[in-house]
Design a protein around this motif. Structure first.
Motif, mmCIF file in Angstrom:
data_model
loop_
_atom_site.group_PDB
_atom_site.id
_atom_site.type_symbol
_atom_site.label_atom_id
_atom_site.label_comp_id
_atom_site.label_asym_id
_atom_site.label_seq_id
_atom_site.Cartn_x
_atom_site.Cartn_y
_atom_site.Cartn_z
ATOM 1 N N TYR A 399 11.682 19.131 -6.527
ATOM 2 C CA TYR A 399 10.438 19.905 -6.453
ATOM 3 C C TYR A 399 9.294 19.075 -5.874
ATOM 4 N N LEU A 400 9.329 17.759 -6.064
ATOM 5 C CA LEU A 400 8.208 16.920 -5.618
ATOM 6 C C LEU A 400 8.062 16.927 -4.099
ATOM 7 N N PRO A 401 9.108 16.609 -3.310
ATOM 8 C CA PRO A 401 8.934 16.681 -1.848
ATOM 9 C C PRO A 401 8.937 18.101 -1.300
ATOM 10 N N TYR A 402 9.541 19.026 -2.037
ATOM 11 C CA TYR A 402 9.593 20.429 -1.589
ATOM 12 C C TYR A 402 8.199 21.054 -1.586
ATOM 13 N N HIS A 403 7.464 20.900 -2.681
ATOM 14 C CA HIS A 403 6.126 21.488 -2.805
ATOM 15 C C HIS A 403 5.109 20.409 -2.435
ATOM 16 N N PHE A 404 4.813 20.322 -1.146
ATOM 17 C CA PHE A 404 4.047 19.174 -0.657
ATOM 18 C C PHE A 404 2.556 19.470 -0.528
ATOM 19 N N GLY A 405 1.804 18.399 -0.399
ATOM 20 C CA GLY A 405 0.366 18.522 -0.176
ATOM 21 C C GLY A 405 -0.467 18.592 -1.430
ATOM 22 N N ILE A 406 0.166 18.465 -2.603
ATOM 23 C CA ILE A 406 -0.586 18.451 -3.855
ATOM 24 C C ILE A 406 -0.120 17.258 -4.682
ATOM 25 N N ASN A 407 -0.858 16.979 -5.743
ATOM 26 C CA ASN A 407 -0.481 15.897 -6.652
ATOM 27 C C ASN A 407 0.261 16.477 -7.849
ATOM 28 N N HIS A 408 1.509 16.089 -8.030
ATOM 29 C CA HIS A 408 2.332 16.599 -9.120
ATOM 30 C C HIS A 408 2.194 15.788 -10.416
ATOM 31 N N VAL A 409 1.473 14.683 -10.369
ATOM 32 C CA VAL A 409 1.434 13.777 -11.524
ATOM 33 C C VAL A 409 0.633 14.372 -12.666
ATOM 34 N N ASN A 410 1.227 14.332 -13.847
ATOM 35 C CA ASN A 410 0.517 14.719 -15.066
ATOM 36 C C ASN A 410 0.016 13.490 -15.810
ATOM 37 N N THR A 411 0.902 12.522 -16.059
ATOM 38 C CA THR A 411 0.573 11.360 -16.884
ATOM 39 C C THR A 411 1.130 10.094 -16.249
ATOM 40 N N VAL A 412 0.356 9.015 -16.298
ATOM 41 C CA VAL A 412 0.819 7.707 -15.843
ATOM 42 C C VAL A 412 0.660 6.711 -16.987
ATOM 43 N N ILE A 413 1.732 5.991 -17.270
ATOM 44 C CA ILE A 413 1.717 4.907 -18.250
ATOM 45 C C ILE A 413 1.826 3.609 -17.474
ATOM 46 N N LYS A 414 0.897 2.690 -17.676
ATOM 47 C CA LYS A 414 0.921 1.401 -16.997
ATOM 48 C C LYS A 414 0.895 0.290 -18.033
ATOM 49 N N ARG A 415 1.922 -0.549 -18.032
ATOM 50 C CA ARG A 415 2.050 -1.641 -19.004
ATOM 51 C C ARG A 415 1.867 -1.127 -20.439
ATOM 52 N N GLY A 416 2.443 0.048 -20.683
ATOM 53 C CA GLY A 416 2.420 0.620 -22.020
ATOM 54 C C GLY A 416 1.162 1.377 -22.377
ATOM 55 N N ASN A 417 0.179 1.403 -21.485
ATOM 56 C CA ASN A 417 -1.079 2.102 -21.743
ATOM 57 C C ASN A 417 -1.144 3.405 -20.961
ATOM 58 N N ILE A 418 -1.661 4.448 -21.598
ATOM 59 C CA ILE A 418 -1.895 5.706 -20.892
ATOM 60 C C ILE A 418 -3.124 5.515 -20.011
ATOM 61 N N VAL A 419 -2.950 5.592 -18.692
ATOM 62 C CA VAL A 419 -4.079 5.393 -17.774
ATOM 63 C C VAL A 419 -4.471 6.686 -17.060
ATOM 64 N N VAL A 420 -3.524 7.620 -16.952
ATOM 65 C CA VAL A 420 -3.817 8.953 -16.409
ATOM 66 C C VAL A 420 -3.206 9.969 -17.360
ATOM 67 N N SER A 421 -3.985 10.979 -17.730
ATOM 68 C CA SER A 421 -3.502 12.035 -18.611
ATOM 69 C C SER A 421 -3.975 13.375 -18.082
ATOM 70 N N ASP A 422 -3.056 14.320 -17.952
ATOM 71 C CA ASP A 422 -3.366 15.639 -17.413
ATOM 72 C C ASP A 422 -4.054 15.527 -16.052
ATOM 73 N N GLY A 423 -3.628 14.526 -15.275
ATOM 74 C CA GLY A 423 -4.143 14.355 -13.920
ATOM 75 C C GLY A 423 -5.468 13.635 -13.810
ATOM 76 N N HIS A 424 -6.047 13.225 -14.943
ATOM 77 C CA HIS A 424 -7.356 12.571 -14.933
ATOM 78 C C HIS A 424 -7.260 11.209 -15.597
ATOM 79 N N PHE A 425 -8.190 10.308 -15.226
ATOM 80 C CA PHE A 425 -8.198 9.003 -15.858
ATOM 81 C C PHE A 425 -8.408 9.169 -17.340
ATOM 82 N N PHE A 426 -7.633 8.407 -18.106
ATOM 83 C CA PHE A 426 -7.625 8.536 -19.559
ATOM 84 C C PHE A 426 -8.527 7.482 -20.185
ATOM 85 N N SER A 427 -9.355 7.906 -21.111
ATOM 86 C CA SER A 427 -10.183 6.959 -21.871
ATOM 87 C C SER A 427 -10.023 7.278 -23.342
ATOM 88 N N LYS A 428 -9.823 6.227 -24.139
ATOM 89 C CA LYS A 428 -9.601 6.422 -25.576
ATOM 90 C C LYS A 428 -10.898 6.800 -26.277
#
Length: 428
Positions: A399-428
Protein backbone atom coordinates in the motif's frame (compact mmCIF):
# COMPACT_ATOMS: atom_id res chain seq x y z
CA UNK A 1 17.66 -7.97 42.48
CA UNK A 2 15.15 -5.70 40.74
CA UNK A 3 14.33 -6.45 37.11
CA UNK A 4 14.42 -3.38 34.87
CA UNK A 5 10.99 -2.50 33.48
CA UNK A 6 9.89 -2.56 29.86
CA UNK A 7 9.75 1.11 28.91
CA UNK A 8 7.52 0.64 25.86
CA UNK A 9 5.45 -2.24 24.53
CA UNK A 10 3.96 -2.04 21.04
CA UNK A 11 1.31 -4.71 20.54
CA UNK A 12 -1.55 -5.69 18.20
CA UNK A 13 0.70 -5.13 15.17
CA UNK A 14 -1.08 -6.28 12.02
CA UNK A 15 2.04 -6.99 9.96
CA UNK A 16 5.50 -6.82 11.54
CA UNK A 17 8.44 -6.77 9.12
CA UNK A 18 11.63 -7.21 11.12
CA UNK A 19 14.25 -7.80 8.37
CA UNK A 20 15.97 -10.22 10.74
CA UNK A 21 18.38 -12.94 9.86
CA UNK A 22 21.02 -11.55 7.49
CA UNK A 23 24.74 -11.60 8.28
CA UNK A 24 25.52 -9.09 5.55
CA UNK A 25 23.63 -6.96 3.05
CA UNK A 26 20.82 -8.86 1.36
CA UNK A 27 21.19 -9.71 -2.31
CA UNK A 28 19.35 -11.64 -4.98
CA UNK A 29 16.29 -13.51 -3.75
CA UNK A 30 17.10 -12.58 -0.14
CA UNK A 31 15.94 -9.04 -0.86
CA UNK A 32 12.32 -10.19 -1.21
CA UNK A 33 12.25 -12.62 1.73
CA UNK A 34 10.77 -10.61 4.60
CA UNK A 35 9.09 -13.39 6.65
CA UNK A 36 6.23 -11.17 7.91
CA UNK A 37 4.85 -11.74 11.40
CA UNK A 38 1.09 -11.45 11.78
CA UNK A 39 -0.08 -10.29 15.20
CA UNK A 40 3.32 -9.06 16.31
CA UNK A 41 4.73 -7.09 19.23
CA UNK A 42 7.95 -5.26 20.16
CA UNK A 43 9.16 -4.70 23.72
CA UNK A 44 11.66 -1.89 24.28
CA UNK A 45 13.96 -1.34 27.24
CA UNK A 46 15.82 1.97 27.21
CA UNK A 47 17.13 2.63 23.71
CA UNK A 48 17.12 -1.00 22.61
CA UNK A 49 14.82 -3.82 21.60
CA UNK A 50 14.29 -6.31 24.42
CA UNK A 51 11.94 -8.72 22.61
CA UNK A 52 10.34 -8.93 19.16
CA UNK A 53 8.07 -11.51 17.53
CA UNK A 54 4.49 -12.68 17.85
CA UNK A 55 2.55 -10.98 20.62
CA UNK A 56 2.17 -14.31 22.39
CA UNK A 57 5.92 -14.91 22.42
CA UNK A 58 6.82 -11.37 23.45
CA UNK A 59 4.33 -11.31 26.31
CA UNK A 60 5.70 -14.65 27.52
CA UNK A 61 9.23 -13.20 27.54
CA UNK A 62 8.24 -10.13 29.55
CA UNK A 63 5.82 -11.89 31.94
CA UNK A 64 6.15 -10.44 35.40
CA UNK A 65 8.02 -7.33 34.23
CA UNK A 66 6.60 -3.86 34.78
CA UNK A 67 5.46 -2.15 31.56
CA UNK A 68 5.79 1.63 31.74
CA UNK A 69 3.95 2.49 28.50
CA UNK A 70 2.02 0.56 25.86
CA UNK A 71 0.92 1.41 22.32
CA UNK A 72 -1.92 -0.44 20.60
CA UNK A 73 -0.85 -0.60 16.94
CA UNK A 74 -4.47 -1.32 15.92
CA UNK A 75 -3.44 -3.71 13.17
CA UNK A 76 -1.02 -1.33 11.50
CA UNK A 77 2.11 -2.19 9.50
CA UNK A 78 5.39 -1.81 11.43
CA UNK A 79 8.89 -1.74 9.91
CA UNK A 80 12.39 -0.76 11.00
CA UNK A 81 13.16 2.94 10.90
CA UNK A 82 14.03 3.99 7.36
CA UNK A 83 17.67 4.75 6.53
CA UNK A 84 18.61 7.38 3.93
CA UNK A 85 22.23 6.53 2.94
CA UNK A 86 22.96 9.34 0.46
CA UNK A 87 22.03 12.99 0.99
CA UNK A 88 23.51 16.44 0.51
CA UNK A 89 21.62 17.72 3.52
CA UNK A 90 23.62 20.82 4.48
CA UNK A 91 23.57 23.52 1.82
CA UNK A 92 22.62 27.12 1.18
CA UNK A 93 20.01 28.43 -1.24
CA UNK A 94 17.82 26.55 -3.70
CA UNK A 95 17.75 26.13 -7.47
CA UNK A 96 14.13 26.33 -8.60
CA UNK A 97 15.23 28.70 -11.40
CA UNK A 98 16.88 25.72 -13.12
CA UNK A 99 13.49 24.09 -13.71
CA UNK A 100 12.83 26.37 -16.69
CA UNK A 101 16.26 25.53 -18.14
CA UNK A 102 15.53 21.82 -17.87
CA UNK A 103 12.15 22.28 -19.54
CA UNK A 104 13.92 24.09 -22.39
CA UNK A 105 16.11 21.03 -22.89
CA UNK A 106 19.29 21.93 -21.00
CA UNK A 107 21.00 18.88 -19.54
CA UNK A 108 22.49 18.57 -16.06
CA UNK A 109 26.04 18.86 -17.40
CA UNK A 110 25.11 21.81 -19.66
CA UNK A 111 23.67 23.74 -16.71
CA UNK A 112 26.84 22.94 -14.78
CA UNK A 113 29.06 24.16 -17.63
CA UNK A 114 27.18 27.49 -17.59
CA UNK A 115 28.17 28.06 -13.95
CA UNK A 116 24.90 26.77 -12.54
CA UNK A 117 24.16 23.50 -10.81
CA UNK A 118 26.51 22.59 -8.00
CA UNK A 119 28.55 25.78 -8.45
CA UNK A 120 25.42 27.87 -7.84
CA UNK A 121 24.87 26.08 -4.54
CA UNK A 122 28.56 26.50 -3.66
CA UNK A 123 28.19 30.26 -3.92
CA UNK A 124 25.08 30.21 -1.70
CA UNK A 125 26.69 27.90 0.86
CA UNK A 126 29.85 29.95 1.13
CA UNK A 127 27.88 33.10 1.97
CA UNK A 128 25.57 31.38 4.48
CA UNK A 129 26.39 31.36 8.19
CA UNK A 130 26.62 28.15 10.18
CA UNK A 131 23.42 29.10 11.97
CA UNK A 132 21.58 29.62 8.66
CA UNK A 133 22.83 26.27 7.34
CA UNK A 134 21.81 24.57 10.58
CA UNK A 135 18.29 26.00 10.52
CA UNK A 136 17.76 25.06 6.87
CA UNK A 137 19.05 21.52 7.31
CA UNK A 138 17.05 21.06 10.51
CA UNK A 139 13.83 21.83 8.63
CA UNK A 140 14.66 19.10 6.13
CA UNK A 141 15.54 16.63 8.90
CA UNK A 142 12.19 17.36 10.55
CA UNK A 143 10.42 16.43 7.32
CA UNK A 144 12.49 13.27 6.92
CA UNK A 145 11.67 12.19 10.46
CA UNK A 146 7.94 12.70 9.93
CA UNK A 147 8.27 10.53 6.80
CA UNK A 148 9.82 7.68 8.79
CA UNK A 149 13.56 8.24 8.32
CA UNK A 150 15.55 7.72 11.52
CA UNK A 151 19.15 7.73 10.20
CA UNK A 152 20.63 9.93 7.45
CA UNK A 153 24.01 10.13 5.73
CA UNK A 154 25.05 13.74 5.09
CA UNK A 155 27.73 14.82 2.60
CA UNK A 156 29.65 18.06 2.45
CA UNK A 157 30.77 19.30 -0.96
CA UNK A 158 29.17 22.71 -1.34
CA UNK A 159 32.05 24.63 0.23
CA UNK A 160 35.06 23.53 -1.85
CA UNK A 161 37.43 25.48 0.38
CA UNK A 162 38.83 24.06 3.59
CA UNK A 163 36.96 26.46 5.85
CA UNK A 164 33.63 26.16 4.01
CA UNK A 165 33.84 22.36 3.93
CA UNK A 166 34.59 22.33 7.67
CA UNK A 167 31.63 24.67 8.16
CA UNK A 168 29.28 22.20 6.52
CA UNK A 169 30.71 19.28 8.47
CA UNK A 170 30.38 21.14 11.78
CA UNK A 171 26.70 21.73 11.01
CA UNK A 172 26.25 18.00 10.39
CA UNK A 173 27.97 17.23 13.68
CA UNK A 174 25.77 19.68 15.58
CA UNK A 175 22.61 18.26 14.00
CA UNK A 176 23.69 14.74 15.00
CA UNK A 177 24.10 15.97 18.57
CA UNK A 178 20.83 17.92 18.78
CA UNK A 179 18.28 16.26 16.46
CA UNK A 180 16.50 12.94 17.06
CA UNK A 181 17.67 11.66 13.66
CA UNK A 182 21.15 10.12 13.74
CA UNK A 183 23.55 11.49 11.12
CA UNK A 184 26.53 9.82 9.46
CA UNK A 185 29.01 12.31 8.02
CA UNK A 186 30.79 12.10 4.66
CA UNK A 187 33.45 14.51 3.38
CA UNK A 188 32.91 15.30 -0.29
CA UNK A 189 35.26 18.13 -1.08
CA UNK A 190 35.63 16.34 -4.43
CA UNK A 191 32.07 17.20 -5.42
CA UNK A 192 33.16 19.72 -8.05
CA UNK A 193 36.24 21.67 -9.14
CA UNK A 194 35.62 25.18 -7.72
CA UNK A 195 35.48 28.14 -10.09
CA UNK A 196 38.77 29.53 -8.81
CA UNK A 197 40.49 26.29 -9.90
CA UNK A 198 38.90 26.14 -13.36
CA UNK A 199 41.40 24.57 -15.76
CA UNK A 200 43.61 23.55 -12.82
CA UNK A 201 41.78 20.51 -11.49
CA UNK A 202 44.98 18.63 -10.62
CA UNK A 203 45.99 21.50 -8.32
CA UNK A 204 42.64 21.21 -6.56
CA UNK A 205 43.11 17.44 -6.22
CA UNK A 206 46.43 18.13 -4.49
CA UNK A 207 44.71 20.61 -2.16
CA UNK A 208 42.19 17.94 -1.26
CA UNK A 209 44.87 15.36 -0.60
CA UNK A 210 47.42 17.53 1.18
CA UNK A 211 45.24 19.89 3.21
CA UNK A 212 41.52 19.12 3.29
CA UNK A 213 41.51 15.39 4.00
CA UNK A 214 44.09 15.61 6.83
CA UNK A 215 42.24 18.54 8.45
CA UNK A 216 38.87 16.78 8.32
CA UNK A 217 40.41 13.64 9.79
CA UNK A 218 42.24 15.53 12.51
CA UNK A 219 39.02 17.24 13.61
CA UNK A 220 37.01 14.00 13.45
CA UNK A 221 34.27 15.55 11.33
CA UNK A 222 33.65 12.77 8.80
CA UNK A 223 33.68 8.99 8.65
CA UNK A 224 33.58 8.55 4.87
CA UNK A 225 35.05 10.24 1.80
CA UNK A 226 33.10 10.51 -1.47
CA UNK A 227 34.13 11.66 -4.97
CA UNK A 228 32.04 12.70 -7.98
CA UNK A 229 33.68 10.66 -10.75
CA UNK A 230 32.08 12.13 -13.88
CA UNK A 231 32.95 13.74 -17.22
CA UNK A 232 33.91 17.37 -16.62
CA UNK A 233 34.29 16.81 -12.87
CA UNK A 234 36.89 14.28 -11.62
CA UNK A 235 38.44 11.64 -13.84
CA UNK A 236 38.85 8.01 -12.82
CA UNK A 237 42.56 8.63 -12.24
CA UNK A 238 41.92 11.71 -10.09
CA UNK A 239 39.17 9.91 -8.18
CA UNK A 240 41.51 7.01 -7.43
CA UNK A 241 44.19 9.38 -6.12
CA UNK A 242 41.74 11.11 -3.79
CA UNK A 243 40.10 7.94 -2.52
CA UNK A 244 43.44 6.17 -2.03
CA UNK A 245 44.68 9.09 0.05
CA UNK A 246 41.43 9.02 2.05
CA UNK A 247 41.81 5.28 2.65
CA UNK A 248 45.36 5.81 3.90
CA UNK A 249 43.99 8.27 6.47
CA UNK A 250 41.35 5.78 7.65
CA UNK A 251 38.24 7.06 5.87
CA UNK A 252 35.64 4.66 4.52
CA UNK A 253 35.20 5.09 0.78
CA UNK A 254 32.17 6.01 -1.33
CA UNK A 255 31.94 7.12 -4.96
CA UNK A 256 29.43 8.86 -7.23
CA UNK A 257 29.94 6.51 -10.17
CA UNK A 258 28.74 6.43 -13.78
CA UNK A 259 25.78 8.73 -13.20
CA UNK A 260 25.60 10.43 -16.59
CA UNK A 261 28.31 8.83 -18.72
CA UNK A 262 30.07 5.43 -18.51
CA UNK A 263 33.34 6.58 -16.94
CA UNK A 264 34.39 3.35 -15.24
CA UNK A 265 33.54 4.55 -11.76
CA UNK A 266 31.86 1.25 -10.87
CA UNK A 267 35.05 -0.60 -11.81
CA UNK A 268 37.02 1.75 -9.57
CA UNK A 269 34.59 1.13 -6.70
CA UNK A 270 35.31 -2.58 -7.02
CA UNK A 271 39.05 -2.06 -7.34
CA UNK A 272 39.23 0.06 -4.18
CA UNK A 273 36.65 -1.93 -2.23
CA UNK A 274 34.37 1.05 -1.57
CA UNK A 275 31.57 0.45 0.93
CA UNK A 276 29.14 1.78 -1.69
CA UNK A 277 28.89 3.21 -5.19
CA UNK A 278 26.08 5.67 -5.93
CA UNK A 279 23.90 6.47 -8.99
CA UNK A 280 25.25 3.88 -11.51
CA UNK A 281 22.83 4.74 -14.33
CA UNK A 282 25.54 4.26 -16.95
CA UNK A 283 27.50 1.50 -15.21
CA UNK A 284 28.62 -1.37 -17.43
CA UNK A 285 28.02 -5.04 -16.70
CA UNK A 286 31.75 -5.35 -16.12
CA UNK A 287 31.65 -2.54 -13.58
CA UNK A 288 28.70 -4.06 -11.75
CA UNK A 289 30.45 -7.44 -11.65
CA UNK A 290 33.54 -5.76 -10.21
CA UNK A 291 31.37 -4.27 -7.47
CA UNK A 292 29.65 -7.59 -6.79
CA UNK A 293 32.95 -9.42 -6.43
CA UNK A 294 34.30 -6.79 -4.04
CA UNK A 295 31.16 -6.62 -1.89
CA UNK A 296 30.31 -3.03 -2.84
CA UNK A 297 26.71 -1.94 -2.23
CA UNK A 298 24.87 -0.28 -5.11
CA UNK A 299 22.99 2.82 -3.92
CA UNK A 300 20.32 3.70 -6.49
CA UNK A 301 18.69 7.13 -6.58
CA UNK A 302 15.46 6.95 -8.60
CA UNK A 303 14.23 10.41 -7.61
CA UNK A 304 17.32 11.90 -9.28
CA UNK A 305 16.86 10.21 -12.65
CA UNK A 306 13.14 11.05 -12.45
CA UNK A 307 13.78 14.73 -11.72
CA UNK A 308 16.48 15.02 -14.39
CA UNK A 309 13.98 13.58 -16.89
CA UNK A 310 16.45 10.92 -17.94
CA UNK A 311 15.32 8.16 -20.28
CA UNK A 312 17.35 5.53 -18.48
CA UNK A 313 17.44 4.60 -14.81
CA UNK A 314 19.74 2.52 -12.66
CA UNK A 315 19.40 -1.14 -13.64
CA UNK A 316 18.28 -2.37 -10.24
CA UNK A 317 16.64 -5.48 -11.71
CA UNK A 318 19.93 -6.51 -13.35
CA UNK A 319 21.83 -5.77 -10.14
CA UNK A 320 19.51 -7.94 -8.07
CA UNK A 321 19.70 -10.78 -10.59
CA UNK A 322 23.51 -10.70 -10.46
CA UNK A 323 23.32 -10.76 -6.63
CA UNK A 324 24.66 -7.25 -6.15
CA UNK A 325 23.15 -5.80 -2.94
CA UNK A 326 20.99 -2.74 -3.68
CA UNK A 327 20.16 0.17 -1.39
CA UNK A 328 17.95 3.18 -2.16
CA UNK A 329 18.16 6.83 -1.16
CA UNK A 330 16.55 10.20 -1.81
CA UNK A 331 19.83 11.88 -2.87
CA UNK A 332 18.22 14.92 -1.23
CA UNK A 333 19.97 17.99 -2.69
CA UNK A 334 18.91 21.40 -4.03
CA UNK A 335 19.46 20.62 -7.71
CA UNK A 336 18.93 17.13 -9.07
CA UNK A 337 16.72 15.72 -6.28
CA UNK A 338 15.06 18.33 -4.07
CA UNK A 339 12.93 15.90 -2.06
CA UNK A 340 13.13 14.60 1.49
CA UNK A 341 10.52 11.88 0.88
CA UNK A 342 11.79 8.31 1.08
CA UNK A 343 8.20 7.21 0.46
CA UNK A 344 8.31 8.87 -2.98
CA UNK A 345 11.55 6.97 -3.61
CA UNK A 346 9.71 3.73 -2.80
CA UNK A 347 7.16 4.43 -5.53
CA UNK A 348 9.77 5.47 -8.10
CA UNK A 349 11.85 2.38 -7.35
CA UNK A 350 8.84 0.20 -8.13
CA UNK A 351 7.77 2.07 -11.27
CA UNK A 352 11.13 3.00 -12.81
CA UNK A 353 13.63 0.54 -11.31
CA UNK A 354 11.28 -2.47 -11.56
CA UNK A 355 11.74 -3.42 -7.92
CA UNK A 356 8.97 -5.12 -5.94
CA UNK A 357 7.87 -3.61 -2.60
CA UNK A 358 9.69 -6.28 -0.56
CA UNK A 359 12.98 -5.50 -2.33
CA UNK A 360 12.37 -1.79 -1.84
CA UNK A 361 11.90 -2.14 1.91
CA UNK A 362 15.09 -4.19 2.17
CA UNK A 363 16.90 -1.48 0.20
CA UNK A 364 15.82 1.33 2.55
CA UNK A 365 16.41 -0.52 5.81
CA UNK A 366 19.04 -3.23 6.28
CA UNK A 367 20.91 -2.69 2.99
CA UNK A 368 20.93 1.08 3.47
CA UNK A 369 22.28 0.52 6.99
CA UNK A 370 25.10 -1.60 5.56
CA UNK A 371 25.86 1.16 3.02
CA UNK A 372 26.76 3.52 5.88
CA UNK A 373 28.38 0.97 8.18
CA UNK A 374 25.57 0.91 10.74
CA UNK A 375 23.94 -2.50 10.21
CA UNK A 376 25.09 -3.74 13.61
CA UNK A 377 22.82 -1.15 15.26
CA UNK A 378 19.98 -0.31 12.86
CA UNK A 379 18.17 -1.50 9.72
CA UNK A 380 16.32 -4.44 11.30
CA UNK A 381 14.24 -5.10 14.40
CA UNK A 382 16.32 -7.53 16.45
CA UNK A 383 17.02 -8.02 20.13
CA UNK A 384 19.82 -5.72 21.23
CA UNK A 385 19.59 -3.33 18.28
CA UNK A 386 18.49 0.28 18.63
CA UNK A 387 14.71 0.61 18.90
CA UNK A 388 14.14 2.57 15.67
CA UNK A 389 10.80 1.67 14.11
CA UNK A 390 7.90 3.09 12.14
CA UNK A 391 4.14 2.47 12.34
CA UNK A 392 2.07 3.28 9.24
CA UNK A 393 -1.53 4.12 8.48
CA UNK A 394 -1.60 0.97 6.36
CA UNK A 395 -1.91 -2.75 7.04
CA UNK A 396 0.36 -4.05 4.27
CA UNK A 397 3.64 -3.08 2.60
CA UNK A 398 2.41 -2.78 -0.99
CA UNK A 399 0.00 0.00 0.00
CA UNK A 400 2.89 2.40 0.69
CA UNK A 401 4.28 2.68 -2.89
CA UNK A 402 0.85 2.08 -4.43
CA UNK A 403 -0.82 5.10 -2.79
CA UNK A 404 1.83 7.68 -3.55
CA UNK A 405 2.26 11.37 -2.89
CA UNK A 406 1.17 11.33 0.75
CA UNK A 407 2.79 10.53 4.08
CA UNK A 408 1.65 7.17 5.45
CA UNK A 409 3.55 7.44 8.74
CA UNK A 410 1.54 7.39 11.94
CA UNK A 411 4.21 6.90 14.62
CA UNK A 412 8.02 6.97 14.72
CA UNK A 413 10.06 5.50 17.57
CA UNK A 414 13.69 6.63 17.68
CA UNK A 415 16.10 5.05 20.18
CA UNK A 416 13.10 3.88 22.18
CA UNK A 417 11.46 7.32 22.33
CA UNK A 418 8.20 8.29 20.64
CA UNK A 419 9.22 11.22 18.40
CA UNK A 420 6.25 11.28 16.00
CA UNK A 421 2.70 10.38 17.00
CA UNK A 422 -0.37 10.52 14.77
CA UNK A 423 1.81 12.19 12.13
CA UNK A 424 2.93 15.05 14.40
CA UNK A 425 5.98 15.66 16.54
CA UNK A 426 5.39 14.14 19.95
CA UNK A 427 5.99 16.03 23.19
CA UNK A 428 5.47 14.51 26.62
Amino acid sequence: MTTKPIDLLIYNIGTLLTLQGSNGPRKGAEMSELSPITGGAVAIQGERIFAVGTEEDVRAQIAGMTIIQSIDARGQLVTPGLVDPHTHLVHGGSREHELALKLQGASYLEILAQGGGILSTVRATRTATEFELYQKAKRSLDIMLKYGVTTVESKSGYGLTLEDELKQLRVTQRLHETHPVDLVSTFMGAHMVPEEYKGRSDEYVQLLINEMLPAVKQQGLAEFCDVFCEHGVFSVEQSERILSAARDLGFGLKIHADEIEPMGGANLAGKLGCISAEHLLAASDEGLRSMQQAGVIAVCLPATSFNLRLKNHARARTMIEMELPVALSTDYNPGSSPTESMQLVMTLACLNLEMIPEEVLTAITINAAHAIGRADEIGSLEVGKLADLVMYNANNLAYLPYHFGINHVNTVIKRGNIVVSDGHFFSK
